[in-house]
Structures are given as structure tokens and as C-alpha cells.
Write an enzyme that holds these catalytic residues in place. Structure first.
Site, PDB file in Angstrom:
ATOM      1  N   ASP A  43       0.874  -1.181   0.000  1.00 42.39           N
ATOM      2  CA  ASP A  43       0.000   0.000   0.000  1.00 42.39           C
ATOM      3  C   ASP A  43       0.906   1.224   0.000  1.00 42.39           C
ATOM      4  O   ASP A  43       1.407   1.643   1.051  1.00 42.39           O
ATOM      5  CB  ASP A  43      -0.931  -0.009   1.226  1.00 42.39           C
ATOM      6  CG  ASP A  43      -2.036   1.039   1.102  1.00 42.39           C
ATOM      7  OD1 ASP A  43      -1.762   2.138   0.564  1.00 42.39           O
ATOM      8  OD2 ASP A  43      -3.169   0.773   1.546  1.00 42.39           O
ATOM      9  N   ARG A  77     -13.352  -4.687  -5.987  1.00 45.25           N
ATOM     10  CA  ARG A  77     -14.228  -4.262  -7.075  1.00 45.25           C
ATOM     11  C   ARG A  77     -13.879  -5.033  -8.338  1.00 45.25           C
ATOM     12  O   ARG A  77     -12.691  -5.289  -8.611  1.00 45.25           O
ATOM     13  CB  ARG A  77     -14.049  -2.763  -7.378  1.00 45.25           C
ATOM     14  CG  ARG A  77     -14.745  -1.822  -6.404  1.00 45.25           C
ATOM     15  CD  ARG A  77     -16.281  -1.854  -6.525  1.00 45.25           C
ATOM     16  NE  ARG A  77     -16.937  -0.982  -5.562  1.00 45.25           N
ATOM     17  CZ  ARG A  77     -17.304  -1.331  -4.322  1.00 45.25           C
ATOM     18  NH1 ARG A  77     -17.096  -2.553  -3.887  1.00 45.25           N
ATOM     19  NH2 ARG A  77     -17.894  -0.461  -3.536  1.00 45.25           N
ATOM     20  N   GLU A  90     -20.964  -6.959 -13.056  1.00 48.58           N
ATOM     21  CA  GLU A  90     -22.007  -7.486 -12.182  1.00 48.58           C
ATOM     22  C   GLU A  90     -23.320  -6.709 -12.264  1.00 48.58           C
ATOM     23  O   GLU A  90     -24.391  -7.311 -12.254  1.00 48.58           O
ATOM     24  CB  GLU A  90     -21.532  -7.588 -10.734  1.00 48.58           C
ATOM     25  CG  GLU A  90     -21.089  -6.302 -10.106  1.00 48.58           C
ATOM     26  CD  GLU A  90     -20.464  -6.520  -8.727  1.00 48.58           C
ATOM     27  OE1 GLU A  90     -21.174  -6.276  -7.753  1.00 48.58           O
ATOM     28  OE2 GLU A  90     -19.290  -6.916  -8.636  1.00 48.58           O
ATOM     29  N   HIS A 135     -21.419 -10.192  -4.464  1.00 46.85           N
ATOM     30  CA  HIS A 135     -21.149  -8.939  -3.732  1.00 46.85           C
ATOM     31  C   HIS A 135     -21.751  -8.979  -2.319  1.00 46.85           C
ATOM     32  O   HIS A 135     -22.503  -8.078  -1.915  1.00 46.85           O
ATOM     33  CB  HIS A 135     -21.681  -7.733  -4.522  1.00 46.85           C
ATOM     34  CG  HIS A 135     -20.847  -6.495  -4.329  1.00 46.85           C
ATOM     35  ND1 HIS A 135     -20.396  -5.718  -5.348  1.00 46.85           N
ATOM     36  CD2 HIS A 135     -20.368  -5.925  -3.196  1.00 46.85           C
ATOM     37  CE1 HIS A 135     -19.690  -4.701  -4.872  1.00 46.85           C
ATOM     38  NE2 HIS A 135     -19.659  -4.813  -3.560  1.00 46.85           N
TER      39      HIS A 135
HETATM   40  P1  NAD Z   1      -9.875   2.074   2.777  1.00 40.20           P
HETATM   41  O1  NAD Z   1      -9.980   3.390   2.101  1.00 40.20           O
HETATM   42  O2  NAD Z   1      -9.868   2.028   4.257  1.00 40.20           O
HETATM   43  O3  NAD Z   1      -8.572   1.285   2.245  1.00 40.20           O
HETATM   44  C1  NAD Z   1      -8.191   1.249   0.905  1.00 40.20           C
HETATM   45  C2  NAD Z   1      -6.679   1.219   0.872  1.00 40.20           C
HETATM   46  O4  NAD Z   1      -6.259   1.024  -0.486  1.00 40.20           O
HETATM   47  C3  NAD Z   1      -6.034   2.520   1.354  1.00 40.20           C
HETATM   48  O5  NAD Z   1      -5.145   2.266   2.428  1.00 40.20           O
HETATM   49  C4  NAD Z   1      -5.300   3.065   0.133  1.00 40.20           C
HETATM   50  O6  NAD Z   1      -4.071   3.684   0.460  1.00 40.20           O
HETATM   51  C5  NAD Z   1      -5.077   1.783  -0.659  1.00 40.20           C
HETATM   52  N1  NAD Z   1      -4.829   2.024  -2.071  1.00 40.20           N
HETATM   53  C6  NAD Z   1      -5.396   2.944  -2.891  1.00 40.20           C
HETATM   54  N2  NAD Z   1      -4.877   2.854  -4.130  1.00 40.20           N
HETATM   55  C7  NAD Z   1      -3.952   1.857  -4.084  1.00 40.20           C
HETATM   56  C8  NAD Z   1      -3.073   1.308  -5.030  1.00 40.20           C
HETATM   57  N3  NAD Z   1      -3.021   1.757  -6.291  1.00 40.20           N
HETATM   58  N4  NAD Z   1      -2.271   0.301  -4.646  1.00 40.20           N
HETATM   59  C9  NAD Z   1      -2.303  -0.176  -3.369  1.00 40.20           C
HETATM   60  N5  NAD Z   1      -3.111   0.325  -2.416  1.00 40.20           N
HETATM   61  C10 NAD Z   1      -3.931   1.330  -2.773  1.00 40.20           C
HETATM   62  O7  NAD Z   1     -11.077   1.218   2.192  1.00 40.20           O
HETATM   63  P2  NAD Z   1     -11.683  -0.141   2.777  1.00 40.20           P
HETATM   64  O8  NAD Z   1     -12.856   0.188   3.636  1.00 40.20           O
HETATM   65  O9  NAD Z   1     -10.596  -0.993   3.298  1.00 40.20           O
HETATM   66  O10 NAD Z   1     -12.267  -0.769   1.437  1.00 40.20           O
HETATM   67  C11 NAD Z   1     -11.383  -1.193   0.392  1.00 40.20           C
HETATM   68  C12 NAD Z   1     -12.205  -1.481  -0.862  1.00 40.20           C
HETATM   69  O11 NAD Z   1     -13.046  -2.606  -0.614  1.00 40.20           O
HETATM   70  C13 NAD Z   1     -13.193  -0.360  -1.241  1.00 40.20           C
HETATM   71  O12 NAD Z   1     -12.571   0.585  -2.086  1.00 40.20           O
HETATM   72  C14 NAD Z   1     -14.294  -1.091  -1.949  1.00 40.20           C
HETATM   73  O13 NAD Z   1     -14.045  -1.097  -3.338  1.00 40.20           O
HETATM   74  C15 NAD Z   1     -14.184  -2.519  -1.441  1.00 40.20           C
HETATM   75  N6  NAD Z   1     -15.351  -2.941  -0.662  1.00 40.20           N
HETATM   76  C16 NAD Z   1     -15.979  -4.083  -1.034  1.00 40.20           C
HETATM   77  C17 NAD Z   1     -17.083  -4.527  -0.317  1.00 40.20           C
HETATM   78  C18 NAD Z   1     -17.792  -5.788  -0.706  1.00 40.20           C
HETATM   79  O14 NAD Z   1     -18.973  -5.918  -0.424  1.00 40.20           O
HETATM   80  N7  NAD Z   1     -17.130  -6.747  -1.316  1.00 40.20           N
HETATM   81  C19 NAD Z   1     -17.540  -3.800   0.792  1.00 40.20           C
HETATM   82  C20 NAD Z   1     -16.850  -2.656   1.163  1.00 40.20           C
HETATM   83  C21 NAD Z   1     -15.749  -2.220   0.432  1.00 40.20           C
END
Ligand code: NAD
Length: 308
Positions: free
Chosen positions: A169, A230, A259, A286
Site C-alpha cells: 500500500d 471491485r 455485475e 457482492h
Molecule cells: P480504505 O480506504 O480504508 O482502504 C483502501 C486502501 O487502499 C487505502 O489504504 C489506500 O491507500 C489503498 N490504495 C489505494 N490505491 C492503491 C493502489 N493503487 N495500490 C495499493 N493500495 C492502494 O477502504 P476499505 O474500507 O478498506 O475498502 C477497500 C475497498 O473494498 C473499497 O474501495 C471497496 O471497493 C471494497 N469494498 C468491497 C465490499 C464488498 O462488499 N465486497 C464492501 C466494502 C468495500
């Protein structure tokens, strides 16, 4: 006052707001339908559909608050909402544990072949324990791509299974990795060293197709990939070819590229993908945030913010 609920949110929201105002439910209206409904309402409670555009906000003459029972806000025209003095509240981080637990369940399912074994017993009426010998998580390396709220919670759970945690990250300071007892690495090193690679970063122009044939070529041939973030981050065509050719141990996904277009909101719509042919591909629709606990926690937060 009047409140409109347009998605399946926890029942406590309607119960609580009914004490103060009229609460109506209209499940998942289109943007055009919502623009017609919205002028009467002071409070809108939603998740991610439909996207709230300028037309809807222009029509929302009485709207004061939008309570978004999910994490992201990129489906809302925030500039227009701000200009109109409409407050928008969401629930960042409230579903991190739900997504993290589902991630671990998929790691276990792929490692112990529980899904094909269940099918073999119930559908084929076979009781063959030698067919599905698996491996344990203990002692394996768990690589986390995107080490935010969900990624860190997956790391904590992985540690409980005695896994070694490595993470990529580039946006986080070093102390976060130290506090989480994770080794910070480049993406290439995470791919090379991990037995499980799990993706928890947002979909952005930078992360679209980030995981592709080149990534797979760097990994151990029996490693497993999970995408709980995603659709679009993993190149599904490359993943399909790798699974077919036995270049990767398995792929677990909670999200897919198309999806929404393929199923999602359209009643009766079916959804197909070449990946469905692969036995070592497992998928859920999802479901990451779909736990009663997460919806209750999110509802509590949204209720308190909207009341405030
Ligand atoms: P968050 O913002 O707390 O964490 C995301 C992390 O990704 C951050 O620390 C950021 O620095 C890092 N990041 C951004 N761009 C990056 C890159 N190019 N390379 C490496 N790291 C990178 O978000 P979160 O709450 O942990 O959620 C993460 C993702 O999970 C969301 O963006 C969402 O798409 C997905 N999500 C999915 C579900 C589901 O139902 N499956 C539910 C909630 C969130």
C-alpha cells in the site's frame, strides 16, 4: 417531516424515524422515478443505487439530509449537494469486519475444497474424503494489496491463523505496517512471496486491470487470489486463461467486472462468465457487507447522524 427509504437497509431506521416523521419506502427507483418522488421528502435513506445526479438534487426542494448506508460516496454529486446545503452522511469502515470475515471464509473454502466437496456429497451422493485433501492457512504467507480498513482487519484475522502478513500500500506511512505486524513490500515482492493474495484497494484508473497475466506470472503456481474489492481490478480474461492452464491455484471473488449490467438490479436477469467453467473459481454476489451485524452498526450510525 418526511423520510424516503429506497434500499434494503436495517429495519431500525424506519422504526426510529417513524417516531418523528412519516417514513415511506420505494425500493430502488430509477433516477427518473426518484426525481419525481423526491420533492416531498426531507430525508433520503439509500445505499448506492440509483446514483444521485444534479437532476435529482435540483428536484429535491425539501431535502435536508441523505443518509448513505454504505462506505463510498462516489455515486452522489457531492458538489451540487453541498451547494444546496444538503448534508450527506455515510458509514466509512463500518463493514470492514464483515468483508474481512468473508475473505477468510473464502480462503478456507478454497484451501479445503469445501464447495466442490459439498456438491459432491449432495448432488453426486459421493462420500469420498480422499478426493478433497486440502491445506491449512497456518504458516502460509498472506499478501494484502491495499492495506486500509478491510485489508488491516484481514491481516489481524490472518495472524490468528498463524499466517505471515505482507502488504502493499504505497499510500500508507511505515508505522501502520509496524503496528499491524505486517511487512511492507513492493507489489512484485508480495506476488512472489505469497500463498494467498487478497485485494482490498479501491477501483481507480490506477488500479483498473492492476491484477493481470503479468501478476499471475510472478506468483507461485499453487497460490490463491481473492478479489473482495471491485470488479475491474482483476483482469477476468487473464484469470480465466491462468485457471484453465493451471498457472494459479484458485480464484475467489465477491465482485465481477459486469455485475450490475449483467444482473444486479434487473429482476430475472441472468449472469454468465467463462470463469463459471472453472472448478477452482468460487464466487459470491457482492456479499461482503451483507451481514445483519454490519447493517445494524451502519443503521445506528446513520440514525445518530441524521438525528443530529
Ligand atoms: P480504505 O480506504 O480504508 O482502504 C483502501 C486502501 O487502499 C487505502 O489504504 C489506500 O491507500 C489503498 N490504495 C489505494 N490505491 C492503491 C493502489 N493503487 N495500490 C495499493 N493500495 C492502494 O477502504 P476499505 O474500507 O478498506 O475498502 C477497500 C475497498 O473494498 C473499497 O474501495 C471497496 O471497493 C471494497 N469494498 C468491497 C465490499 C464488498 O462488499 N465486497 C464492501 C466494502 C468495500
Amino acid at each position: 417531516m418526511k423520510c424516503l427509504i429506497i434500499d434494503a437497509v436495517h429495519s431500525s431506521i424506519a422504526e426510529e424515524f417513524s417516531k418523528y416523521m412519516q417514513v415511506d419506502t420505494h425500493m430502488l427507483p430509477t433516477q427518473e422515478e426518484l426525481a419525481k418522488l423526491i420533492p416531498d421528502y426531507d430525508v433520503l435513506i439509500m445505499r448506492v443505487d440509483p446514483a444521485i445526479n444534479k437532476e435529482i438534487l435540483d428536484a429535491a426542494k425539501n431535502l435536508k439530509v441523505i443518509g448513505v448506508c454504505s462506505v463510498g460516496l462516489n455515486h452522489i454529486d457531492m458538489d451540487t449537494a453541498k451547494a444546496k446545503g444538503i448534508q450527506v452522511f455515510n458509514a466509512p469502515g463500518m463493514n470492514a469486519n464483515a468483508v474481512a470475515e468473508l475473505t477468510i471464509s473464502k480462503m478456507l473454502d478454497l484451501s479445503r475444497h469445501t464447495i466442490p466437496a459439498n456438491y459432491d456429497v449432495k448432488v453426486n451422493k459421493n462420500w469420498d474424503k480422499y478426493k478433497f485433501v486440502g491445506r491449512e492457512l497456518r504458516g502460509k504467507t498472506l499478501g494484502i494489496l491495499g492495506f486500509g480498513r478491510i485489508g488491516q482487519r484481514v491481516g489481524e484475522l490472518g495472524r490468528a491463523f498463524k499466517m505471515n502478513i505482507v502488504a502493499y500500500d504505497p499510500y500508507l506511512p511505515a508505522h501502520v505496517f509496524e503496528e499491524q505486524q505486517a511487512t511492507s513490500m513492493s507489489i512484485d515482492d508480495v506476488l512472489k512471496t505469497s500463498d494467498y493474495v487478497t485485494i482490498h484497494m479501491p477501483l481507480t484508473p490506477e488500479t483498473k486491470n492492476l491484477f493481470n497475466a503479468k501478476s499471475i506470472a510472478e506468483m507461485k503456481p499453487d497460490a490463491v487470489v481473492l478479489n473482495m474489492a471491485r470488479g475491474g481490478i482483476v483482469n477476468e480474461k487473464d484469470m480465466y486463461e491462468a485457471l484453465k492452464a493451471g498457472k494459479i491455484g484458485g480464484y475467489a471473488s465477491d465482485v465481477m467486472e459486469n455485475e450490475l449490467a449483467a444482473g444486479g438490479l434487473t429482476e430475472g436477469a441472468t449472469f454468465d462468465s467463462p470463469l463459471f467453467e472453472c472448478d477452482n473459481f468460487i464466487v459470491t454476489p457482492h456479499l461482503g457487507a451483507q451481514s445483519t451485524d454490519a447493517s445494524r452498526d451502519i443503521a445506528e450510525l446513520i440514525i445518530s447522524k441524521v438525528k443530529e
